[in-house]
Design a protein around this motif. Structure first.
Motif, short mmCIF file in Angstrom:
data_model
loop_
_atom_site.label_atom_id
_atom_site.label_comp_id
_atom_site.label_asym_id
_atom_site.label_seq_id
_atom_site.Cartn_x
_atom_site.Cartn_y
_atom_site.Cartn_z
N TYR A 128 -1.40 12.54 -98.02
CA TYR A 128 -0.98 12.78 -99.40
C TYR A 128 0.15 13.80 -99.48
O TYR A 128 0.93 13.78 -100.43
CB TYR A 128 -2.18 13.20 -100.25
N GLN A 129 0.27 14.68 -98.49
CA GLN A 129 1.41 15.60 -98.47
C GLN A 129 2.71 14.83 -98.31
O GLN A 129 3.70 15.12 -98.99
CB GLN A 129 1.25 16.62 -97.34
N ASN A 173 3.08 5.60 -94.68
CA ASN A 173 3.00 6.93 -95.26
C ASN A 173 1.87 7.73 -94.59
O ASN A 173 2.06 8.88 -94.19
CB ASN A 173 2.76 6.83 -96.77
N SER A 176 1.95 2.32 -97.77
CA SER A 176 0.89 3.32 -97.70
C SER A 176 0.40 3.55 -96.27
O SER A 176 0.07 4.67 -95.90
CB SER A 176 -0.29 2.92 -98.59
N LEU A 235 3.22 11.69 -99.15
CA LEU A 235 3.43 10.95 -100.38
C LEU A 235 3.98 11.86 -101.48
O LEU A 235 4.86 11.46 -102.24
CB LEU A 235 2.13 10.29 -100.85
N THR A 236 3.51 13.09 -101.54
CA THR A 236 4.03 14.06 -102.51
C THR A 236 5.50 14.33 -102.26
O THR A 236 6.30 14.39 -103.20
CB THR A 236 3.22 15.37 -102.44
N VAL A 283 -8.29 3.07 -100.12
CA VAL A 283 -7.89 3.88 -98.97
C VAL A 283 -8.05 3.13 -97.65
O VAL A 283 -8.17 3.73 -96.59
CB VAL A 283 -8.63 5.23 -98.90
N GLU A 318 -5.55 15.06 -96.32
CA GLU A 318 -4.53 15.78 -97.07
C GLU A 318 -3.12 15.51 -96.54
O GLU A 318 -2.16 15.47 -97.30
CB GLU A 318 -4.79 17.29 -97.03
N LEU A 334 -7.49 16.70 -106.38
CA LEU A 334 -7.69 16.40 -104.96
C LEU A 334 -8.77 17.29 -104.36
O LEU A 334 -9.59 16.83 -103.57
CB LEU A 334 -6.38 16.55 -104.19
#
Length: 113
Positions: A98-99, A82, A79, A101-102, A44, A95, A26
């Motif tokens: 994606y945090q 999210n 998505s 999603l993590t 995206v 970021e 990333l």
């Protein structure tokens, strides 16, 4: 019993290695890969939609953003939600989406079947 501790340590080591690898990827992608360019590619599109809804809520109202969100066809609904959740909880940025999603992936990984 000693073998169980070794297996647990091995699995934890693999998980930490995978997380480190993902973070490095990333970071590199954010500096010189697909994440550093304008979000104009298919994978995206959801970030663009989430950002559009997020800023519509900030500019106008939550009702206007909800109308925008639920009356349009979404490219990838999970998505988009999210990304929107990431922006709402952690602030605006790539970021942050994606945090969230993590967190979802780790929660699913460690939940009981």
């Amino acid at each position: 019993m000693q073998g169980v501790g070794f297996v647990t340590a091995w699995i934890l080591g693999l998980l930490l290695t995978a997380c480190a690898f993902a973070c490095i990827n990333l970071h590199v992608s954010g500096r010189m890969g697909r994440l550093c360019s304008v979000s104009n590619y298919d994978d995206v599109v959801y970030l663009n939609k989430a950002a559009h809804v997020y800023f519509k809520a900030k500019r106008e109202s939550i009702a206007a953003a909800a109308t925008e969100l639920f009356t349009r066809n979404l490219h990838a609904p999970f998505s988009v939600f999210n990304g929107l959740l990431g922006f709402a909880v952690f602030g605006y940025g790539v970021e942050q989406a994606y945090q969230v999603l993590t967190i979802v992936v780790l929660s699913a990984s460690f939940s009981s079947p």
